[in-house]
Design a protein around this motif. Structure first.
Motif, mmCIF file in Angstrom:
data_model
loop_
_atom_site.group_PDB
_atom_site.id
_atom_site.type_symbol
_atom_site.label_atom_id
_atom_site.label_comp_id
_atom_site.label_asym_id
_atom_site.label_seq_id
_atom_site.Cartn_x
_atom_site.Cartn_y
_atom_site.Cartn_z
ATOM 1 N N ARG A 7 -0.790 -0.364 7.589
ATOM 2 C CA ARG A 7 0.103 -1.135 6.715
ATOM 3 C C ARG A 7 -0.197 -2.614 6.765
ATOM 4 N NH1 ARG A 7 4.924 1.833 8.656
ATOM 5 N NH2 ARG A 7 4.760 3.623 7.305
ATOM 6 N N PRO A 8 -0.007 -3.313 5.639
ATOM 7 C CA PRO A 8 -0.235 -4.763 5.677
ATOM 8 C C PRO A 8 0.755 -5.450 6.621
ATOM 9 C CG PRO A 8 0.437 -4.026 3.463
ATOM 10 C CD PRO A 8 0.368 -2.822 4.313
ATOM 11 N N GLU A 9 0.315 -6.587 7.153
ATOM 12 C CA GLU A 9 1.186 -7.399 7.993
ATOM 13 C C GLU A 9 2.292 -8.017 7.144
ATOM 14 O OE1 GLU A 9 -0.107 -10.761 10.649
ATOM 15 O OE2 GLU A 9 -1.931 -9.531 10.608
ATOM 16 N N LEU A 10 3.458 -8.152 7.728
ATOM 17 C CA LEU A 10 4.599 -8.707 7.000
ATOM 18 C C LEU A 10 4.347 -10.156 6.558
ATOM 19 C CD1 LEU A 10 7.495 -8.448 6.010
ATOM 20 C CD2 LEU A 10 8.285 -8.908 8.335
ATOM 21 N N ARG A 11 3.874 -10.973 7.509
ATOM 22 C CA ARG A 11 3.631 -12.380 7.181
ATOM 23 C C ARG A 11 2.492 -12.479 6.175
ATOM 24 N NH1 ARG A 11 6.100 -15.252 11.489
ATOM 25 N NH2 ARG A 11 6.409 -13.796 13.180
ATOM 26 N N GLY A 12 2.773 -13.135 5.075
ATOM 27 C CA GLY A 12 1.718 -13.330 4.102
ATOM 28 C C GLY A 12 1.461 -12.119 3.211
ATOM 29 N N ALA A 13 2.253 -11.055 3.367
ATOM 30 C CA ALA A 13 2.046 -9.857 2.536
ATOM 31 C C ALA A 13 2.356 -10.188 1.077
ATOM 32 C CB ALA A 13 2.953 -8.730 3.021
ATOM 33 N N THR A 14 1.651 -9.533 0.140
ATOM 34 C CA THR A 14 1.934 -9.781 -1.266
ATOM 35 C C THR A 14 3.071 -8.887 -1.764
ATOM 36 O OG1 THR A 14 0.200 -8.252 -1.858
ATOM 37 C CG2 THR A 14 -0.381 -10.578 -1.851
ATOM 38 N N LYS A 15 3.332 -7.789 -1.032
ATOM 39 C CA LYS A 15 4.473 -6.933 -1.373
ATOM 40 C C LYS A 15 5.214 -6.572 -0.092
ATOM 41 C CE LYS A 15 1.972 -4.662 -5.121
ATOM 42 N NZ LYS A 15 1.367 -3.376 -5.503
ATOM 43 N N VAL A 16 6.520 -6.577 -0.180
ATOM 44 C CA VAL A 16 7.328 -6.236 0.987
ATOM 45 C C VAL A 16 8.446 -5.285 0.555
ATOM 46 C CG1 VAL A 16 8.880 -7.116 2.789
ATOM 47 C CG2 VAL A 16 6.886 -8.473 2.106
ATOM 48 N N VAL A 17 8.615 -4.209 1.290
ATOM 49 C CA VAL A 17 9.775 -3.331 1.089
ATOM 50 C C VAL A 17 10.625 -3.405 2.356
ATOM 51 C CG1 VAL A 17 10.601 -0.990 0.662
ATOM 52 C CG2 VAL A 17 8.487 -1.774 -0.414
ATOM 53 N N SER A 18 11.876 -3.840 2.201
ATOM 54 C CA SER A 18 12.749 -4.011 3.354
ATOM 55 C C SER A 18 13.942 -3.084 3.287
ATOM 56 C CB SER A 18 13.280 -5.446 3.415
ATOM 57 O OG SER A 18 12.289 -6.331 3.822
ATOM 58 N N GLY A 19 14.402 -2.661 4.450
ATOM 59 C CA GLY A 19 15.584 -1.817 4.531
ATOM 60 C C GLY A 19 16.650 -2.450 5.393
ATOM 61 N N GLY A 20 17.901 -2.114 5.095
ATOM 62 C CA GLY A 20 19.026 -2.663 5.853
ATOM 63 C C GLY A 20 19.864 -1.585 6.489
ATOM 64 N N ARG A 21 21.053 -1.987 6.883
ATOM 65 C CA ARG A 21 21.973 -1.079 7.549
ATOM 66 C C ARG A 21 22.287 0.136 6.667
ATOM 67 N NH1 ARG A 21 26.010 -3.732 11.176
ATOM 68 N NH2 ARG A 21 26.304 -5.175 9.440
ATOM 69 N N GLU A 81 8.113 4.967 3.518
ATOM 70 C CA GLU A 81 7.474 5.800 2.502
ATOM 71 C C GLU A 81 7.240 5.011 1.206
ATOM 72 O OE1 GLU A 81 8.770 9.912 0.792
ATOM 73 O OE2 GLU A 81 9.583 9.700 2.824
ATOM 74 N N LEU A 82 8.258 4.281 0.781
ATOM 75 C CA LEU A 82 8.097 3.477 -0.439
ATOM 76 C C LEU A 82 7.080 2.365 -0.211
ATOM 77 C CD1 LEU A 82 8.791 2.763 -3.327
ATOM 78 C CD2 LEU A 82 10.738 1.419 -2.493
ATOM 79 N N ALA A 83 7.134 1.765 0.985
ATOM 80 C CA ALA A 83 6.164 0.710 1.296
ATOM 81 C C ALA A 83 4.744 1.253 1.159
ATOM 82 C CB ALA A 83 6.409 0.171 2.700
ATOM 83 N N ASP A 84 4.509 2.441 1.695
ATOM 84 C CA ASP A 84 3.166 3.020 1.626
ATOM 85 C C ASP A 84 2.775 3.346 0.182
ATOM 86 O OD1 ASP A 84 2.923 2.672 4.309
ATOM 87 O OD2 ASP A 84 3.438 4.731 4.841
ATOM 88 N N ALA A 85 3.758 3.794 -0.590
ATOM 89 C CA ALA A 85 3.453 4.111 -1.994
ATOM 90 C C ALA A 85 3.044 2.857 -2.763
ATOM 91 C CB ALA A 85 4.664 4.768 -2.649
ATOM 92 N N LEU A 86 3.577 1.708 -2.356
ATOM 93 C CA LEU A 86 3.276 0.455 -3.061
ATOM 94 C C LEU A 86 2.204 -0.366 -2.352
ATOM 95 C CD1 LEU A 86 6.947 -0.611 -3.893
ATOM 96 C CD2 LEU A 86 5.177 -0.091 -5.578
ATOM 97 N N GLY A 87 1.779 0.087 -1.182
ATOM 98 C CA GLY A 87 0.835 -0.707 -0.394
ATOM 99 C C GLY A 87 1.495 -1.966 0.133
ATOM 100 N N ALA A 88 2.764 -1.841 0.491
ATOM 101 C CA ALA A 88 3.544 -3.008 0.903
ATOM 102 C C ALA A 88 3.760 -3.037 2.412
ATOM 103 C CB ALA A 88 4.902 -2.983 0.202
ATOM 104 N N ALA A 89 4.124 -4.218 2.910
ATOM 105 C CA ALA A 89 4.533 -4.365 4.297
ATOM 106 C C ALA A 89 6.000 -3.955 4.418
ATOM 107 C CB ALA A 89 4.363 -5.818 4.744
#
Ligand SMILES: Cc1cc2nc3c(=O)[nH]c(=O)nc-3n(C[C@H](O)[C@H](O)[C@H](O)COP(=O)(O)OP(=O)(O)OC[C@H]3O[C@@H](n4cnc5c(N)ncnc54)[C@H](O)[C@@H]3O)c2cc1C
Ligand SMILES: Nc1ncnc2c1ncn2[C@@H]1O[C@H](COP(=O)(O)O)[C@@H](O)[C@H]1O
Lengths: 330, 269
Positions: free
Chosen positions: A204-218, A231-239
């Protein structure tokens, strides 16, 4: 040792535990090349034959000269060996500025070095430039609400550069390696007793400097269910990112936290899943180009900054999104 | 190197560096003339990470004999009330460096001033937060360690303090590191450490009688406007317009598909 270019910018390169050039190097050298001639410094262990490889990697990333200090002490002592090396390099090079990664290690080295040499320090720069009077650092503060510039009244400016913030890259140059003798300062240092490398799904790409980020919360509810974010991050190639609440709940390690007291990101795409959008979270992501939010509460503040918001349950919306993306791939 | 005699005699003295910041739950503003925090624009609070740093010290004081906890801050005079909260939480005394000449101090001046105040007070251990929510400099602990000629151990997510040493876990981007340093030392802690205790009524009453020392720069032998010392200055400031909200739809069974369409339309997938 006074044959360094008059506009030298000294760059402290970070190396990975395996002795390779860290990913922050390209951005640091890119930044240096915008304001002068990049001269790189790397601190490595002796006898591992890393110096040549490091110098080649640094030259490929734009270093005009590469100074290498070989010492064992950097494996056993915190901060001080790098500061001693940097002090020796700065004395030899007489740079216009010193650029260091705004990582935890980098900030410590920058702080001690600036205090030792009475040099002014500019932290967490997102850009650098040069005007008639010298080097200028650009900062984004209060969660991206303000842009500031800072400069030294005189003398070299020590700048810590936010990881992933610099897009420019320097042109490759021929390899010019020099080894530098270290004069240990004898300054008190903490002892490194052990290092346990972080286990990461490294594809997976590193969070810092990533061009796409998928984040989850509580809203993801548990560490198991947080897998949906990945799973969504991997589908988009995101951190993968997270809110502090998700980190506190143990869904994901703290180095994935986005926000005020976590990582600041400015990606092309930021997807917030089950995140309310507390002001401290927005502080780390609201400069993203495109923000998508899924939250079942229509009044969640995250929608105030979302370009595209869906009021709904992540456990129905996101699986559908993932299959729609997979569909398209076929 | 710092000679052993600089360590305090008698009880162990822990100095906790605390900072007043604009409440992050409110809108925070910078004065576009001076570039300084517009203190009238928002509520001021003790930075949460400062409180956690204090909690580390107080927890140790509660578990070991003869540990004295001092809170210290360099801040405008008006911050005194905020600093007192640390006394109400349980610190034994406070040192407040308040001097109009220090308004807008850069990191170098801040570090020199705090280092002078720390030396004056005497210390075995200095505890700072890793990053404040306003400055987010995160370099102060290392600067102080250099100026005080002691070891630094920053970004600790766990801390063990003994009479002779401090150790802990440090989580960096590369992994988890165990570090230790003999005292005296400077450490900084992360928000992985426990949330702070709340001041209770008894603490608030007791705080009124605790020593609260206010110092000027001159008391510390610091010349704030010393032009012979290189400093960092703000040369420009601009406010970014707040971000506007876009489209918000309610999922009617096709929310995921709609997002996929948005991504494809904007070439994000
Ligand atoms: C000094 C300080 C620093 C801080 N720093 C940070 C920081 O760096 N980063 C950070 O993130 N926070 C930070 N915080 C914490 C911040 O205030 C919030 O507490 C935190 O961001 C909340 O995380 P959350 O949105 O995941 O949780 P919540 O606020 O609990 O939100 C969860 C959301 O999930 C939604 N939800 C629940 N179930 C579902 C479902 N099935 N489908 C869709 N939606 C669902 C809910 O509607 C809710 O909006 C900081 C706080 C302070 C005081
Ligand atoms: N003016 C100050 N007075 C006292 N402590 C400070 C001050 N500024 C910073 N600190 C300490 O340094 C930590 C990091 O702050 P910063 O460098 O602003 O990120 C804070 O959590 C405090 O512990």
């Amino acid at each position: 040792m006074t044959d360094y270019p008059a506009d030298s910018i000294l760059v402290l390169l970070e190396t990975s535990p395996a002795g390779e050039l860290a990913s922050s190097a390209a951005g640091l050298l890119g930044a240096a090349s915008l304001i002068g001639t990049p001269v790189a410094l790397a601190v490595t262990s002796p006898g591992r034959g890393e110096s040549q490889a490091l110098a080649e990697q640094a030259a490929a990333a734009g270093a005009e000269r590469v100074l290498v200090v070989e010492t064992d002490s950097a494996q056993t002592q915190l901060t001080v060996p790098q500061v001693d090396a940097l002090a020796a390099a700065a004395a030899a090079v007489a740079p216009d500025a010193v650029l260091i990664s705004n990582s935890i290690e980098g900030r410590d080295v920058a702080g001690r070095f600036a205090a030792r040499t009475s040099a002014p320090i500019a932290v967490d720069a997102i850009g650098v430039s040069r005007d008639d009077e010298g080097v200028v650092a650009r900062h984004s503060v209060y969660g991206g609400a303000y842009n500031l510039e800072s400069a030294a009244t005189f003398g070299p400016l020590v700048v810590t550069v936010r990881q992933g913030a610099i897009e420019s890259r320097a042109e490759a140059r021929p390899v010019a390696l020099e080894t530098l003798e270290l004069q240990p300062s004898g300054a008190a240092a903490a002892t490194i007793e052990s290092v346990e490398a972080l286990e990461e799904a490294s594809s997976r790409p590193e969070l810092r400097g990533a061009t796409k980020v998928v984040s989850g919360g509580r809203g993801l509810g548990s560490a198991e269910k947080f897998a949906l974010v990945e799973e969504l991050a991997d589908a988009l190639g995101a951190a993968v990112g997270a809110s502090r609440a998700a980190v506190d709940a143990g869904y994901i390690p703290a180095n994935h936290q986005v926000g005020q007291t976590g990582v600041s990101v400015s990606p092309q795409l930021y997807v917030a899943l089950g995140i309310s959008g507390a002001i401290q979270h927005k502080a780390g992501m609201q400069t993203a180009k495109n923000i998508i939010a899924v939250n079942k509460d229509p009044d969640a503040p995250i929608f105030e900054v979302a370009d595209f918001g869906v009021v709904g349950d992540v456990f129905t919306v996101v699986p559908q999104l993932i299959s729609a993306l997979a569909e398209r791939k076929r | 190197m710092l000679a052993d005699e600089e360590r305090t005699q008698g009880p162990m003295k822990i100095i906790v560096l605390v900072k007043e910041v604009p409440d992050t739950y409110g809108e925070r503003k910078l004065d576009l003339e001076t570039g300084l925090a517009d203190r009238a624009a928002s509520e001021s609070v003790l930075d949460e990470i400062s409180e956690r740093a204090l909690e580390v010290a107080l927890a140790h004081a509660g578990s070991a004999d003869g540990v004295e906890v001092v809170i210290m801050s360099m801040a405008p005079e008006t911050a005194a009330t905020t600093i007192r909260k640390g006394l109400a939480m349980g610190a034994a005394s406070a040192v407040h460096v308040a001097d109009p000449g220090l308004a807008g101090a850069d990191l170098g001046l801040t570090a020199r001033t705090l280092a002078a105040a720390i030396r004056r007070t005497g210390f075995d251990l200095v505890i700072a937060g890793n990053l404040s929510t306003d400055g987010s400099g995160g370099v102060l602990a290392a600067m102080l360690a250099e100026l005080l000629e002691v070891a630094n151990a920053t970004a600790l997510s766990s801390v063990e303090i003994t009479a002779e040493s401090v150790s802990g876990t440090r989580t960096t981007d590369d992994g988890a590191m165990r570090v230790s340093a003999p005292l005296p030392a400077v450490i900084s802690i992360t928000e992985a450490l426990p949330d702070a205790r709340l001041p209770n009524f008894k603490g608030i009453m007791a705080a009124k009688k605790k020593p609260f020392e206010t110092l000027t720069a001159a008391d510390l032998g610091i010349e704030p406007q010393d032009l012979a010392v290189a400093s960092s200055i703000m040369t420009a400031i601009a406010e970014k317009p707040p971000r506007a909200a876009g489209v918000k739809i309610t999922d009617e069974g096709d929310g995921g598909t709609k997002i996929a369409e948005f991504l494809i339309e904007n070439r994000l997938a």
